[in-house]
Design a protein around this motif. Structure first.
Motif, PDB file in Angstrom:
ATOM      1  N   ILE A 159      44.039  46.265  39.492  1.00 45.34           N
ATOM      2  CA  ILE A 159      44.375  47.330  38.538  1.00 45.34           C
ATOM      3  C   ILE A 159      44.076  48.702  39.139  1.00 45.34           C
ATOM      4  CG2 ILE A 159      43.930  48.277  36.245  1.00 45.34           C
ATOM      5  CD1 ILE A 159      45.422  45.651  36.207  1.00 45.34           C
TER       6      ILE A 159
ATOM      7  N   LYS B 201      36.251  40.585  36.390  1.00 42.42           N
ATOM      8  CA  LYS B 201      35.874  41.804  37.118  1.00 42.42           C
ATOM      9  C   LYS B 201      36.778  42.071  38.332  1.00 42.42           C
ATOM     10  CE  LYS B 201      30.972  41.560  35.819  1.00 42.42           C
ATOM     11  NZ  LYS B 201      29.587  41.446  36.322  1.00 42.42           N
TER      12      LYS B 201
ATOM     13  N   CYS C 114      47.218  39.514  37.777  1.00 38.13           N
ATOM     14  CA  CYS C 114      45.924  39.782  37.132  1.00 38.13           C
ATOM     15  C   CYS C 114      45.573  38.705  36.102  1.00 38.13           C
ATOM     16  CB  CYS C 114      45.941  41.149  36.443  1.00 38.13           C
ATOM     17  SG  CYS C 114      45.884  42.540  37.580  1.00 38.13           S
TER      18      CYS C 114
ATOM     19  N   TYR D 253      40.240  43.805  38.042  1.00 35.95           N
ATOM     20  CA  TYR D 253      40.191  45.218  37.666  1.00 35.95           C
ATOM     21  C   TYR D 253      39.852  46.101  38.868  1.00 35.95           C
ATOM     22  CZ  TYR D 253      40.274  43.441  32.902  1.00 35.95           C
ATOM     23  OH  TYR D 253      40.638  42.812  31.749  1.00 35.95           O
TER      24      TYR D 253
END
Length: 734
Positions: free
Chosen positions: A112, A105, A84, A108
Motif C-alpha cells: 500500500i 502489517k 493485498c 500495508y
C-alpha cells in the motif's frame, strides 16, 4: 484480439465471464449457508478478481472518461489491492497462522505504501515508465511472501507431507497464490494483458478448484453424518417407543392399582356413613332437631354425596354402569317429591321458583338415576342464582321424547366452558358457597343421561343475557298393564341438602374485647367459628383474602389476630398474608392459618410468610381457642413490657436495649438459649422473635435471606421441641 471495441483482450473477457458465473454460484451458497465464513472469503476474492480484470482490461482507454493519469492509477490500484487481500485470505481460509504478519502489517508497509509513493511520483513527473522502477519494493516483497507462504504451509503440517491433502494443498497454493502475490512482478516487467490475465486467472481457478474439492468433501462428510444421525435417531426412536410403551404399561398398572384402592376406600367409607346417617336420623326422630344437629346432618349428607359421587365417577370411567335401567320410573312423581325442599330454600332467599310439570311422564330407567339427575340440575341452578332471581323447572312430553329443562337467571356459563363443565373435577369458580363440590355433578349427570339413551345440552350466552338453560332429553316410555311404575328412590340418595348461604354478620364492637378477623370461604365453618369466638372476642368475617383486605381498610380498629384459610377464591391465604406483610399498618398482626393443606412444604411456606402457627383441619376448637388466648396474652405482655421498658429508659437515660437486657425475663431467655445449645446466630434470631419481629423483618435486620431465616427457626424449634413462636417464647422465658 480485443472485444467490443475496447482495450480488453479476449482472454481477459473469457475469464471475466467465467468468474461472473462463479461469483453468482458462490452468492447462492452464501445465501444457503450464511454462517459459512470460507464462502464469504471466496466471494470477496472473486469480487476483487473481477474488479482487477475489468479495470486492467479496459484501462487506459482514451474513449473512456478520465485523464490518462487517473485511469492508470485506478488500473494499478486494483492490481495492488488484490495481492493485498491474498495474505489475509490464505491466513483465514487455509489456517496458515504464519501469514498473520503479512495479512495485518506487511501488505500495508510493502504494498500500500509503495503504491501511494508510485502514484505521487507518477503524478509529479508524468513519466510512467520511469516511475515503474519504484515497484522494485513490491517485487522484493512478493518474493518474501512466497517464501513465507512455503514456510507457513510446512508449519501447518508440522513439516510432514505424508497425506494427500497436505501435498495437494501445498502444490495448489503455491501455483495459485504465487502469480497473484507476484502480480507486482508481472506488472513490473509489463508482460502484456493477455499473459497477465492468463497467469493470474489460471492461478485463481486452481485455487477455486481446491476450494470446490474441499467443499465437496465437507458436503459428503455432512451427508454421511446426516445418514448416520438418521440411523441413530431411528434406533433411539425405536428404543424410546419401547421404553415409553413399557413405562406406560407400568403407569397404567400403578394407576389401576391406585384407582382400585381409591374405589375400595370410598366403598368402605360408605358403610360407616350409612350407619352415622341412620342413627342420626333416628335420634332426631326421637328427640327432635337442634341447630347443632342440623349442621352435623348437613355435613354428613354433604360427605355422603361426595363419597357417592367419587365412587360413581370412577365406576363410570371404567365403563361400569352404576344403575340398572330395567325399571319404569315415574319422572313426574320423582320431580314433584323433590320440589318442596328446593322451593323452601327459594322462598327463604327470595328466589322465584316456577314449575311446569306434565303428569304421567314415564321413562325406562332406574328411579335413583332420575332422582340424581333432578337434584344435581336443580341444585346447580339454585346455587348460582342470586337473591331476587328466578328458576324455572319444566318437564314435558313431546311425541317419543321427554324434555326436562331447568332455567336460571344466574351469571351464566361462557360458551368456551360449556363442554369443560362436563369434565370430572372441573369447576367454574364464580363464587364460594356452602354447596362447594368437587366438580362431579354435571359429569355424572351426563354419564347417567347417556346410559339411559338421552342427551344433555347447555344454552347460555352471558355477554348477551344472564342465565343458563340445561336441557335433558330422554326416550319416553308408555307403561303397559304388566308394568308397575316406580316413584320412590333409594333412601340413601335422598339427602337433606343444606343451602345455608346467609351473609356473615360482624360482631357489635365491644371495646373491652379483643378483635379477631376470620377469613374462611366455607359458610358452615365460618358461621361455626364466628358463633364460638364471638362469646369472648369481637369477630369480623370475610370469605376470601380480597374481601378481607377491603374489610380491614373499612374497620375502625386494627385486629389483634387473624385466622385465615389457605385455599380460597379471588385471593388465597398465602397471597393475603404476603400483602399484609408489606403493609406497615398490618404487618405486626399475628397470623394463624387454618387449612386442610398440611404438607411440610405448605407449613414452611406459611411460616415463611410470617404466620405464627399452621393448624390443620380437622382440629379441636378447644385447642384452637387455647392457642388464640395464649397468643393474645403473650402479645399483651410484650406490649406492656415494651411500654414499661421505654418509660424506664426515658427516666434513666439508658437505651431501650440496655434496659431490656437488664430484665429478669431476658436473663432467663439467655440462660434458656444456652441450655438448648443455640448457636450465636440462633440466639440472635430467637432474641428478635422475642421482640415480636416477623421472619421478613429478621431477614432484613440480619442481612440474610428469608429462606435462611426459616432454616434457622426450624433448627430452633427442633432444639427447643416446640412447633410455633408462642411456645418458643413461653419455653425460653419460663
Amino acid at each position: 484480439m480485443l472485444v467490443f471495441g475496447t482495450q480488453m483482450h479476449i482472454v481477459t473477457f473469457i475469464f471475466v465471464s467465467i468468474e461472473i458465473v462463479i461469483f453468482f454460484y458462490l452468492a447462492l451458497i452464501r445465501l444457503a449457508r450464511p454462517d459459512d465464513k470460507i464462502t464469504t472469503l471466496n466471494l470477496i476474492l472473486i469480487f476483487l478478481l473481477l474488479i482487477y480484470n475489468i479495470t486492467g482490461g479496459l484501462l487506459p482507454d482514451p474513449k473512456l472518461p478520465g485523464s490518462y493519469f487517473l485511469q492508470e492509477a485506478i488500473a494499478y490500484a486494483t492490481g495492488f489491492i488484490t495481492p493485498c487481500y491474498f495474505p489475509y485470505y490464505v491466513y483465514k481460509a487455509f489456517g496458515l497462522v504464519r501469514m498473520k504478519f503479512h495479512a495485518y502489517k506487511g501488505v500495508y508497509l510493502f504494498l500500500i505504501l509503495p503504491y501511494c509513493i508510485f502514484v505521487f511520483v507518477f503524478w509529479f513527473t508524468g513519466d510512467l515508465k520511469d516511475t515503474q522502477n519504484l515497484l522494485i519494493i513490491p517485487v522484493l516483497y512478493a518474493i518474501w511472501v512466497i517464501i513465507s507462504l512455503c514456510k507457513a504451509i510446512q508449519y501447518k503440517y508440522n513439516y510432514v507431507f505424508s497425506s494427500l491433502e497436505a501435498r495437494q494443498e501445498m502444490v495448489v497454493l503455491l501455483f495459485s497464490i504465487t502469480p497473484w502475490v507476484g502480480l507486482p512482478i508481472i506488472t513490473y516487467f509489463n508482460l502484456g494483458q493477455s499473459v497477465e490475465a492468463l497467469i493470474t486467472n489460471i492461478g485463481f481457478l486452481l485455487l477455486f478448484g481446491l476450494q470446490v474439492l474441499r467443499h465437496i468433501r465437507e458436503v459428503r462428510n455432512e451427508h454421511e453424518k446426516l445418514i448416520e444421525s438418521e440411523q441413530r435417531l431411528r434406533t433411539w426412536n425405536a428404543d424410546l417407543k419401547d421404553e415409553v410403551s413399557k413405562r406406560t404399561k407400568e403407569l397404567e398398572k400403578i394407576n389401576e392399582q391406585k384407582t382400585n384402592n381409591f374405589i375400595n376406600l370410598v366403598h368402605e367409607t360408605k358403610t360407616p356413613l350409612t350407619l352415622i346417617k341412620n342413627y342420626l336420623d333416628e335420634y332426631i326422630g326421637k328427640y327432635g332437631a337442634v341447630e347443632e344437629l342440623d349442621v352435623i346432618r348437613g355435613g354428613v349428607d354433604k360427605l355422603t354425596a361426595d363419597v357417592i359421587n367419587l365412587f360413581d365417577i370412577e365406576r363410570f370411567s371404567k365403563g361400569i354402569d352404576t344403575y340398572t335401567h330395567n325399571q319404569v320410573s315415574d319422572f313426574s312423581g320423582i320431580l314433584k317429591d323433590s320440589l318442596p325442599l328446593f322451593k323452601n330454600y327459594c322462598t327463604k332467599h327470595t328466589i322465584e321458583c316456577s314449575t311446569c310439570i306434565d303428569e304421567n311422564i314415564f321413562v325406562k330407567a332406574d328411579p335413583n338415576a332420575i332422582h340424581r339427575i333432578v337434584n344435581n340440575i336443580i341444585e346447580n341452578a339454585i346455587k348460582f342464582t342470586d337473591p331476587d332471581g328466578e328458576v324455572l323447572i319444566s318437564l314435558t312430553g313431546q311425541n317419543e321424547e321427554v324434555i326436562f329443562s331447568v332455567v336460571d337467571t344466574g351469571i351464566g356459563i361462557p360458551e368456551d366452558l360449556q363442554k369443560k363443565v362436563f369434565e370430572p373435577y372441573y369447576q367454574i369458580g364464580y363464587k364460594h358457597t356452602s354447596l362447594q363440590g368437587m366438580g362431579l355433578g354435571l359429569p355424572i349427570v351426563k354419564k347417567v343421561v347417556e346410559g339411559i339413551g338421552g342427551t344433555v345440552r347447555i344454552e347460555s350466552n352471558p355477554p348477551k343475557m344472564r342465565g343458563t338453560k340445561i336441557i335433558i332429553t330422554l326416550p319416553r316410555y308408555q307403561p303397559t298393564e304388566k308394568d308397575e311404575p316406580v316413584k320412590g328412590a333409594n333412601k340413601l340418595n335422598k339427602l337433606h341438602y343444606s343451602f345455608n348461604n346467609d351473609e356473615l354478620a360482624d360482631s357489635d364492637y365491644d371495646a373491652k374485647k379483643r378483635t379477631i378477623l376470620l377469613v374462611e370461604d366455607n359458610a358452615a365453618m365460618i358461621n361455626f367459628l364466628s358463633n364460638k369466638l364471638r362469646l369472648n372476642y369481637n369477630v369480623f368475617g370475610a370469605h376470601n383474602g380480597s374481601e378481607a383486605l377491603k374489610k380491614l381498610f373499612e374497620m375502625s380498629v386494627v385486629p389483634d389476630l387473624i385466622l385465615s384459610d389457605v385455599m380460597m377464591d379471588k385471593m388465597d391465604g398465602y397471597a393475603f398474608a404476603k400483602t399484609l406483610s408489606e403493609q406497615d399498618k398490618y404487618s405486626h398482626i399475628p397470623f394463624i392459618f387454618l387449612t386442610a393443606k398440611s404438607t411440610p412444604t405448605d407449613r414452611i411456606k406459611g411460616l415463611r410468610l410470617g404466620a405464627i402457627d399452621f393448624i390443620s383441619k380437622p382440629f379441636s376448637f378447644d385447642e384452637l381457642s387455647q392457642k388464640i388466648e395464649t397468643i393474645l396474652d403473650n402479645m399483651l405482655r410484650q406490649q406492656k413490657a415494651i411500654i414499661s421498658t421505654s418509660i424506664a429508659a426515658l427516666k434513666t437515660g439508658k437505651s431501650l436495649e440496655t434496659d431490656n437486657m437488664a430484665q429478669s425475663s431476658l436473663s432467663k431467655f439467655e440462660q434458656s438459649c444456652k441450655l438448648f445449645h443455640f448457636t450465636a446466630r440462633e440466639t440472635e434470631i430467637a432474641r428478635l422473635i422475642f421482640k415480636g419481629k416477623t421472619y421478613k423483618d429478621i431477614a432484613k435486620e440480619l442481612f440474610i435471606s428469608d429462606k435462611t431465616v426459616t432454616k434457622h427457626i426450624q433448627n430452633i424449634f427442633g432444639k427447643a421441641e416446640v412447633s410455633n413462636k408462642v411456645e418458643l417464647i413461653n419455653k425460653l422465658t419460663k
